[in-house]
Design a protein around this motif. Structure first.
Motif, PDB file in Angstrom:
ATOM      1  N   THR A   1     -31.519   6.059  20.851  1.00 41.46           N
ATOM      2  CA  THR A   1     -30.777   6.055  19.599  1.00 41.46           C
ATOM      3  C   THR A   1     -29.370   5.495  19.733  1.00 41.46           C
ATOM      4  OG1 THR A   1     -30.407   7.338  17.593  1.00 41.46           O
ATOM      5  CG2 THR A   1     -29.839   8.426  19.682  1.00 41.46           C
ATOM      6  N   ASP A   2     -28.862   5.052  18.606  1.00 44.50           N
ATOM      7  CA  ASP A   2     -27.603   4.326  18.532  1.00 44.50           C
ATOM      8  C   ASP A   2     -26.817   4.894  17.345  1.00 44.50           C
ATOM      9  OD1 ASP A   2     -25.694   2.273  18.581  1.00 44.50           O
ATOM     10  OD2 ASP A   2     -26.973   0.916  17.423  1.00 44.50           O
ATOM     11  N   PRO A   3     -26.223   6.077  17.529  1.00 41.33           N
ATOM     12  CA  PRO A   3     -25.542   6.725  16.398  1.00 41.33           C
ATOM     13  C   PRO A   3     -24.265   5.977  16.031  1.00 41.33           C
ATOM     14  CG  PRO A   3     -26.025   8.275  18.179  1.00 41.33           C
ATOM     15  CD  PRO A   3     -26.209   6.903  18.731  1.00 41.33           C
TER      16      PRO A   3
ATOM     17  N   GLY B   1     -30.967   2.571  11.772  1.00 42.62           N
ATOM     18  CA  GLY B   1     -30.352   1.356  11.231  1.00 42.62           C
ATOM     19  C   GLY B   1     -31.404   0.374  10.762  1.00 42.62           C
ATOM     20  N   SER B   2     -31.356  -0.844  11.299  1.00 44.91           N
ATOM     21  CA  SER B   2     -32.306  -1.872  10.870  1.00 44.91           C
ATOM     22  C   SER B   2     -33.582  -1.880  11.708  1.00 44.91           C
ATOM     23  CB  SER B   2     -31.641  -3.242  10.902  1.00 44.91           C
ATOM     24  OG  SER B   2     -31.237  -3.544  12.218  1.00 44.91           O
ATOM     25  N   GLY B   3     -33.820  -0.801  12.467  1.00 46.54           N
ATOM     26  CA  GLY B   3     -35.142  -0.594  13.060  1.00 46.54           C
ATOM     27  C   GLY B   3     -35.428  -1.313  14.373  1.00 46.54           C
ATOM     28  N   SER B   4     -34.398  -1.591  15.181  1.00 46.60           N
ATOM     29  CA  SER B   4     -34.646  -2.331  16.436  1.00 46.60           C
ATOM     30  C   SER B   4     -35.527  -1.527  17.402  1.00 46.60           C
ATOM     31  CB  SER B   4     -33.319  -2.681  17.108  1.00 46.60           C
ATOM     32  OG  SER B   4     -32.500  -3.380  16.200  1.00 46.60           O
ATOM     33  N   VAL B   5     -35.327  -0.209  17.454  1.00 50.26           N
ATOM     34  CA  VAL B   5     -36.167   0.622  18.338  1.00 50.26           C
ATOM     35  C   VAL B   5     -37.610   0.611  17.825  1.00 50.26           C
ATOM     36  CG1 VAL B   5     -36.592   3.002  19.138  1.00 50.26           C
ATOM     37  CG2 VAL B   5     -34.256   2.072  19.151  1.00 50.26           C
TER      38      VAL B   5
ATOM     39  N   VAL C   1     -35.430   7.304  11.670  1.00 50.11           N
ATOM     40  CA  VAL C   1     -34.789   8.002  10.545  1.00 50.11           C
ATOM     41  C   VAL C   1     -33.496   7.273  10.229  1.00 50.11           C
ATOM     42  CG1 VAL C   1     -33.971  10.212   9.656  1.00 50.11           C
ATOM     43  CG2 VAL C   1     -35.693  10.185  11.479  1.00 50.11           C
ATOM     44  N   GLU C   2     -33.248   7.044   8.949  1.00 51.37           N
ATOM     45  CA  GLU C   2     -32.037   6.316   8.546  1.00 51.37           C
ATOM     46  C   GLU C   2     -31.557   6.861   7.202  1.00 51.37           C
ATOM     47  OE1 GLU C   2     -29.751   4.037   9.697  1.00 51.37           O
ATOM     48  OE2 GLU C   2     -28.921   4.247   7.692  1.00 51.37           O
ATOM     49  N   LEU C   3     -30.240   7.146   7.150  1.00 52.51           N
ATOM     50  CA  LEU C   3     -29.637   7.747   5.960  1.00 52.51           C
ATOM     51  C   LEU C   3     -29.457   6.751   4.822  1.00 52.51           C
ATOM     52  CD1 LEU C   3     -28.328  10.417   5.023  1.00 52.51           C
ATOM     53  CD2 LEU C   3     -26.193   9.658   6.057  1.00 52.51           C
TER      54      LEU C   3
HETATM   55  C1  LIG Z   1     -25.071   2.141  14.895  1.00 47.82           C
HETATM   56  S1  LIG Z   1     -26.151   2.115  13.537  1.00 47.82           S
HETATM   57  C2  LIG Z   1     -27.763   1.818  14.235  1.00 47.82           C
HETATM   58  C3  LIG Z   1     -28.114   0.359  14.325  1.00 47.82           C
HETATM   59  C4  LIG Z   1     -29.476   0.122  14.952  1.00 47.82           C
HETATM   60  N1  LIG Z   1     -29.450   0.402  16.364  1.00 47.82           N
HETATM   61  C5  LIG Z   1     -29.993  -1.286  14.714  1.00 47.82           C
HETATM   62  O1  LIG Z   1     -30.372  -1.968  15.692  1.00 47.82           O
HETATM   63  O2  LIG Z   1     -30.008  -1.736  13.561  1.00 47.82           O
HETATM   64  C6  LIG Z   1     -26.205   3.808  13.078  1.00 47.82           C
HETATM   65  C7  LIG Z   1     -26.981   4.092  11.815  1.00 47.82           C
HETATM   66  O3  LIG Z   1     -27.028   5.508  11.604  1.00 47.82           O
HETATM   67  C8  LIG Z   1     -27.091   5.743  10.198  1.00 47.82           C
HETATM   68  N2  LIG Z   1     -26.728   7.147   9.963  1.00 47.82           N
HETATM   69  C9  LIG Z   1     -25.495   7.698   9.853  1.00 47.82           C
HETATM   70  N3  LIG Z   1     -25.581   9.026   9.695  1.00 47.82           N
HETATM   71  C10 LIG Z   1     -26.914   9.333   9.704  1.00 47.82           C
HETATM   72  C11 LIG Z   1     -27.641  10.545   9.588  1.00 47.82           C
HETATM   73  N4  LIG Z   1     -27.029  11.716   9.448  1.00 47.82           N
HETATM   74  N5  LIG Z   1     -28.992  10.495   9.654  1.00 47.82           N
HETATM   75  C12 LIG Z   1     -29.639   9.311   9.813  1.00 47.82           C
HETATM   76  N6  LIG Z   1     -29.003   8.125   9.907  1.00 47.82           N
HETATM   77  C13 LIG Z   1     -27.647   8.134   9.868  1.00 47.82           C
HETATM   78  C14 LIG Z   1     -26.131   4.707   9.618  1.00 47.82           C
HETATM   79  O4  LIG Z   1     -26.436   4.446   8.256  1.00 47.82           O
HETATM   80  C15 LIG Z   1     -26.361   3.504  10.551  1.00 47.82           C
HETATM   81  O5  LIG Z   1     -27.277   2.583   9.983  1.00 47.82           O
END
Ligand SMILES: C[S@@+](CC[C@H](N)C(=O)[O-])C[C@H]1O[C@@H](n2cnc3c(N)ncnc32)[C@H](O)[C@@H]1O
Length: 216
Positions: free
Chosen positions: A30-32, A181-185, A199-201
């Motif tokens: 994951t990539d928070p 995010g955009s679903g790379s994993v 899961v994405e908010l």
């Molecule tokens: C750093 S980005 C991830 C990008 C992803 N690794 C990619 O390749 O597209 C973090 C993502 O977490 C989402 N996010 C923030 N708070 C969240 C939550 N409580 N639950 C789920 N997703 C959340 C944000 O909207 C954001 O798209």
């Protein structure tokens, strides 16, 4: 919730994970959000919860519960967030910090004085996980993603994620990304025969992620 179905769930990852049984996930990558809130690149895109450094920490508590015993969690982070995150993990979770991987990019990014060319990936363990690859370095070299109008400003390279999948899972395993995010994993799992839950908010990124996975 059907955890056996490949799916992207639009919601808050803590709430979503609370509906999952204990020990049901084989690997988490994951990539928070990393904790600053400048607008990013094209269209001044914003990341939800990017100003809230606790969102990563709090999610780790539920991540520990849903992850099966003897399994690994890979957590992208940066040097600013790292000290706070590590202190939280040691004080408030049962994860063992196993290692830190440096993701070295081929080129440095925009900016001045100290231009960014690396990110960090914390390796957290529940129990004593096994690792598959004999030649997995703690410095992984991989190009960053060039941003355009459409893509996520923090999109991660699928190739880099595939390396972690190969090291810490096998075909058919269930992989979770609570901040997808955009679903790379999800894409990396699809390419390598792993089952996956993202899961994405933010609804916008859910749409982008679904479109990317469908295009594969
Ligand atoms: C750093 S980005 C991830 C990008 C992803 N690794 C990619 O390749 O597209 C973090 C993502 O977490 C989402 N996010 C923030 N708070 C969240 C939550 N409580 N639950 C789920 N997703 C959340 C944000 O909207 C954001 O798209």
């Amino acid at each position: 919730m059907d955890i056996l179905k490949n799916q992207i769930i639009n919601g808050d990852c803590q709430e979503v994970m609370r509906q999952m049984p204990n020990n049901c996930i084989d690997l988490i990558i994951t990539d928070p959000p990393y904790g600053d809130d400048t607008g990013y690149g094209w269209n001044n895109k914003k990341i939800k919860n990017n100003k809230n450094p606790l969102v990563n920490c709090q999610a780790l508590v539920e991540c520990y519960r849903v992850l099966r015993k003897n399994a690994t969690l890979y957590n992208f982070t940066n040097w600013k967030h790292y000290p706070f995150l590590v202190e939280f993990i040691m004080k408030y979770t049962n994860f063992k910090i196993r290692h830190v991987i440096v993701w070295k990019k081929h080129n440095f990014g925009l900016g001045w004085a100290f231009r960014h060319q690396y990110e960090l990936i914390l390796v957290l363990e529940k129990g004593k996980p096994k690792y598959n690859l004999k030649n997995f370095s703690d410095v992984q070299t991989c190009s960053h993603i060039n941003h355009d109008k459409e893509n996520h400003p923090h999109q991660k390279p699928v190739d880099l994620i595939v390396k972690m999948l190969e090291h810490s899972s096998k075909e058919g395993d269930i992989v979770l990304d609570p901040f997808c995010g955009s679903g790379s994993v999800c894409m990396a799992c699809e390419q390598t025969g792993r089952r996956w839950i993202g899961v994405e908010l933010d609804e916008e990124w859910v749409g982008v992620a679904e479109a990317r996975v469908v295009r594969l």
